[in-house]
Enzyme design. Sequence first.
Site: not given
Length: 172
Positions: A21-22
């Site tokens: 994920t970012d």
Amino acid sequence: MAVLDPSTWLALQRRVRFGDTDAAGVMHFHQLLRWCHEAYEESLERFGIAAAAVFPTPGGHLAVALPIVHCSAEFRRPLICGDALAIALEPQRLERGRFEIRYRFRCANPGPAGSADPRQTVDGPAAGERLVAEGLTSHLAIETETRRRCDLPEPIERWLEASSLGQGPRPL
């Protein structure tokens, strides 16, 4: 030895991990193509093809390379850490020495924001699963020494043939 049921090597699962994920907490876009290639590798392994028979290894030599000459990704819903995914691979021979793989990613019980309940498991396409992403990779066989087009390696030909069984006629 190859397994006879194509679902054993064409239907895979994975879970979105925190590292996927970012800063916004959703899967970073580049992960999808990495997941596609990992699914391709796992599918070959499950079929009975050793990685060293297809991919370069230190000290090894392959007569044929299979570079990706085209890839694409389409995102339909955001994915978050913990989402359970079912990945369906659809390999297809396109022409002499060339094949593509379509990847369909489904998420179990997606919520209103597109994410799934992380407690759910994914055993295959079922009611409640939604298509959340699609990928495509096109591969071309080339001789490693000359970089000229050539026929696909025999293990890949067997994998493609076995993967197409039960899906009707396909072009050679």
